[in-house]
Design a protein around this motif. Structure first.
Motif, PDB file in Angstrom:
ATOM      1  N   UNK A  34       0.773  -1.249  -0.124  1.00 53.89           N
ATOM      2  CA  UNK A  34      -0.031  -0.096   0.009  1.00 53.89           C
ATOM      3  C   UNK A  34       0.780   1.288   0.046  1.00 53.89           C
ATOM      4  N   UNK A  35       0.363   2.148  -0.827  1.00 53.87           N
ATOM      5  CA  UNK A  35       1.073   3.362  -0.731  1.00 53.87           C
ATOM      6  C   UNK A  35      -0.181   4.508  -0.525  1.00 53.87           C
ATOM      7  N   UNK A  36       0.065   5.153   0.546  1.00 54.48           N
ATOM      8  CA  UNK A  36      -0.838   6.374   0.860  1.00 54.48           C
ATOM      9  C   UNK A  36      -0.350   7.409   0.650  1.00 54.48           C
ATOM     10  N   UNK A  37      -0.841   8.281  -0.461  1.00 56.59           N
ATOM     11  CA  UNK A  37      -0.613   9.489  -0.799  1.00 56.59           C
ATOM     12  C   UNK A  37      -1.275  10.590  -0.396  1.00 56.59           C
ATOM     13  N   UNK A  38      -0.992  11.718   0.438  1.00 60.65           N
ATOM     14  CA  UNK A  38      -1.802  12.656   1.320  1.00 60.65           C
ATOM     15  C   UNK A  38      -1.149  14.016   0.689  1.00 60.65           C
ATOM     16  N   UNK A  63       3.336   9.024   1.590  1.00 60.22           N
ATOM     17  CA  UNK A  63       3.966   9.847   1.372  1.00 60.22           C
ATOM     18  C   UNK A  63       3.008  11.294   1.371  1.00 60.22           C
ATOM     19  N   UNK A  64       3.514  12.156   2.186  1.00 62.01           N
ATOM     20  CA  UNK A  64       2.745  13.524   2.323  1.00 62.01           C
ATOM     21  C   UNK A  64       3.328  14.587   1.359  1.00 62.01           C
ATOM     22  N   UNK A  65       2.332  15.189   0.544  1.00 62.25           N
ATOM     23  CA  UNK A  65       3.024  16.277  -0.520  1.00 62.25           C
ATOM     24  C   UNK A  65       2.498  17.416  -0.047  1.00 62.25           C
ATOM     25  N   UNK A  66       3.711  18.231   0.425  1.00 65.19           N
ATOM     26  CA  UNK A  66       3.530  19.484   0.870  1.00 65.19           C
ATOM     27  C   UNK A  66       2.820  20.426  -0.305  1.00 65.19           C
ATOM     28  N   UNK A  95       5.256  13.752  -6.681  1.00 68.84           N
ATOM     29  CA  UNK A  95       4.210  12.512  -6.780  1.00 68.84           C
ATOM     30  C   UNK A  95       4.659  11.292  -7.681  1.00 68.84           C
ATOM     31  N   UNK A  96       4.982  11.850  -8.677  1.00 64.99           N
ATOM     32  CA  UNK A  96       5.616  10.677 -10.009  1.00 64.99           C
ATOM     33  C   UNK A  96       6.719   9.943  -9.261  1.00 64.99           C
ATOM     34  N   UNK A  97       7.784  10.706  -9.144  1.00 67.24           N
ATOM     35  CA  UNK A  97       9.092  10.151  -8.516  1.00 67.24           C
ATOM     36  C   UNK A  97       8.784   9.157  -7.281  1.00 67.24           C
ATOM     37  N   UNK A  98       7.784   9.649  -6.547  1.00 63.16           N
ATOM     38  CA  UNK A  98       7.722   8.789  -4.983  1.00 63.16           C
ATOM     39  C   UNK A  98       6.964   7.562  -5.601  1.00 63.16           C
ATOM     40  N   UNK A  99       6.073   7.610  -6.471  1.00 66.79           N
ATOM     41  CA  UNK A  99       5.315   6.297  -6.895  1.00 66.79           C
ATOM     42  C   UNK A  99       6.343   5.533  -7.521  1.00 66.79           C
ATOM     43  N   UNK A 100       7.100   5.859  -8.398  1.00 66.16           N
ATOM     44  CA  UNK A 100       8.040   4.905  -9.052  1.00 66.16           C
ATOM     45  C   UNK A 100       9.174   4.535  -7.961  1.00 66.16           C
ATOM     46  N   UNK A 101       9.753   5.263  -6.930  1.00 66.66           N
ATOM     47  CA  UNK A 101      10.390   4.638  -5.893  1.00 66.66           C
ATOM     48  C   UNK A 101       9.862   3.546  -5.272  1.00 66.66           C
ATOM     49  N   UNK A 102       8.432   3.764  -4.884  1.00 63.30           N
ATOM     50  CA  UNK A 102       7.625   2.800  -4.455  1.00 63.30           C
ATOM     51  C   UNK A 102       7.680   1.392  -5.013  1.00 63.30           C
ATOM     52  N   UNK A 103       7.486   1.622  -6.400  1.00 60.22           N
ATOM     53  CA  UNK A 103       7.150   0.431  -7.282  1.00 60.22           C
ATOM     54  C   UNK A 103       8.561  -0.326  -7.531  1.00 60.22           C
ATOM     55  N   UNK A 104       9.452   0.666  -7.654  1.00 58.35           N
ATOM     56  CA  UNK A 104      10.857  -0.223  -7.839  1.00 58.35           C
ATOM     57  C   UNK A 104      11.404  -0.820  -6.567  1.00 58.35           C
ATOM     58  N   UNK A 105      11.150  -0.149  -5.420  1.00 54.62           N
ATOM     59  CA  UNK A 105      11.916  -0.732  -4.261  1.00 54.62           C
ATOM     60  C   UNK A 105      11.171  -0.384  -2.926  1.00 54.62           C
TER      61      UNK A 105
END
Length: 110
Positions: A34-38, A63-66, A95-105
């Motif tokens: 699970x990735x929670x994005x807020x 991930x909290x996005x300021x 957003x996209x870099x965080x999602x990619x980091x989560x998916x890769x590792x």
């Protein structure tokens, strides 16, 4: 009349069904990643809502996005609804870099 497209009969049935579920109860059953994005400028889903999900999903990464709104775009000062209406506005820069980091590792979030 201007709001009529938002409240069509088909959409009403969908929204009634959607709001009949408690996300925390549904999430509690999920065992996968699970990735929670807020976004901290989200006017629809509060950081407290993300906290509730995080509590029932011990495997979640958050991930909290300021400065991000509900649309996961950076807020536009002086125009809080711009991210809902201006399709040209880009997604939040993190957003996209965080999602990619989560998916890769995903383990790097631990």
């Amino acid at each position: 009349p201007i709001l009529q497209p938002l409240f069509s009969a088909g959409l009403q049935r969908y929204m009634i069904d959607l709001f009949s579920y408690d996300p925390v109860i549904v999430a509690r059953e999920w065992q996968g990643p699970v990735l929670i994005v807020q976004g901290d400028r989200d006017m629809q889903v509060s950081p407290e809502d993300a906290d509730l999900l995080e509590r029932v999903l011990p495997q979640a990464h958050r991930i909290d996005l300021a400065g991000a709104t509900h649309t996961l775009k950076a807020t536009v000062d002086g125009n809080p609804f711009a991210t809902y209406t201006d399709r040209a506005l880009p997604l939040h820069a993190e957003l996209v870099p965080s999602i990619v980091r989560f998916l890769v590792n995903p383990s790097q979030f631990e």
